[in-house]
Design an enzyme around this catalytic site. Sequence first.
Site, PDB file in Angstrom:
ATOM      1  N   HIS A 116      -0.368   1.886  -8.992  1.00 49.63           N
ATOM      2  CA  HIS A 116      -0.241   2.035  -7.804  1.00 49.63           C
ATOM      3  C   HIS A 116       0.163   3.515  -7.169  1.00 49.63           C
ATOM      4  CE1 HIS A 116      -1.318  -2.043  -7.532  1.00 49.63           C
ATOM      5  NE2 HIS A 116      -0.043  -2.511  -7.635  1.00 49.63           N
ATOM      6  N   GLU A 121      -5.924  -8.467  -3.739  1.00 50.24           N
ATOM      7  CA  GLU A 121      -5.863  -6.985  -3.538  1.00 50.24           C
ATOM      8  C   GLU A 121      -7.523  -6.481  -3.526  1.00 50.24           C
ATOM      9  OE1 GLU A 121      -2.725  -5.011  -5.765  1.00 50.24           O
ATOM     10  OE2 GLU A 121      -2.398  -7.218  -6.425  1.00 50.24           O
ATOM     11  N   HIS A 181      -1.005  -4.363  -0.713  1.00 47.31           N
ATOM     12  CA  HIS A 181      -0.396  -5.336  -1.578  1.00 47.31           C
ATOM     13  C   HIS A 181       0.375  -6.730  -0.841  1.00 47.31           C
ATOM     14  CE1 HIS A 181       1.361  -6.252  -5.474  1.00 47.31           C
ATOM     15  NE2 HIS A 181       0.610  -5.231  -6.062  1.00 47.31           N
TER      16      HIS A 181
END
Length: 380
Positions: A140, A347, A211
């Site tokens: 991420h 996601e 998220h």
Amino acid sequence: MKINKHSCVIVAMAAIITGNAGCNRTTGRADGVQIPVSPADFETTVDGTPVKLYTLSNDELTVTITNYGARIVSLQVPDRHGKRVDVVLGYRDLSYYQQEGEAYFGAVVGRYGNRIASGRFSLDGQVHQLELNDGPNTLHGGKNGFSGKVWEVQQATADSLVLRYIAGDGEAGFPGRLEATVIYRLTADNGLAIRYRATTDKPTVVNLTNHAYFNLNGAGDSTILDHVLMIHADSYTPVNETLIPTGEIADVSGTPFDFREPKAIGARIDAAHEQLQYGQGYDHNFVLRKGSGLQPVATVTGPKTGIVMEVLTEEPGMQFYSGNFMDEVQGGKGNHIYHHRSAFCLETQHFPDSPNQPKFPSTVLRPGEVYQTETVYRFR
């Protein structure tokens, strides 16, 4: 754009622009919906930039968003009886979002959502080394990712919020100055639309997603294993022991990854399958069966509330995560403690490790090009 028709809309719009919750001074709204967090607990400065809480509302949905990490803090949806239920997990104040190791609750993650193997990729013959924050890999966007940045509020109305963040060339190891914009918008058909846009001044990679952790029985409910899930995907991308894709596109037939027909999340989550053991449950990218454009790709039902969430996206993949690494998470809204597998994430994305996987859809963005994509979470 649909505008909230409540009698106090003018006051509400003014309050939203200044970061207040609605027509009342604290957590209430003129329509009687109570915001599950206090705006005062989110009003501060981070690195000299103001942070606030913003509330969008229409006749059916109410969502609160902070510009710290462009995060969804709460999302209230009517259940089968018309009672509002907060279906997104979040913390009760900003300090919890700033903790090291926080699980990206509600955040826009980037510059590259999901994992990149060894935090390294080559682009146009140049190797780029990223920050490592997930064992041997980058997750991420690394330690310096978008989830911990204060986004500039460019526009706020009763039912939409426009946020911008500019990442410098070399930030977290990624090449190019990237200008990213996220637009949150409530739709007339009970959806929360999220539109992403980005441009760069050097060749780079980009993969933005949200998220949010969902529990359709209500944030704070003890499990999501009873939720019924359907995913329009004939295949998924298997991973190695560090959750990096092997490069294979595997058929879901005859495996616990076959959600082409509605199935309870918990029905096969503990099956003796190597991939489930690697992720301690589901933490995998599904290759969506769809054409171009915004299309439905998944449906989830919360049995206790009757709330149904449909996911629509322009993206080719979707990471289904079943909350396997959650462990007595403290600081939840309403003093909730979030337990193991008490939330799921869907996601929408390009595939993990695409910069190192030439057979996966490309995530390269070049000067003069525009990255743009939309995902909608729609409720009924």
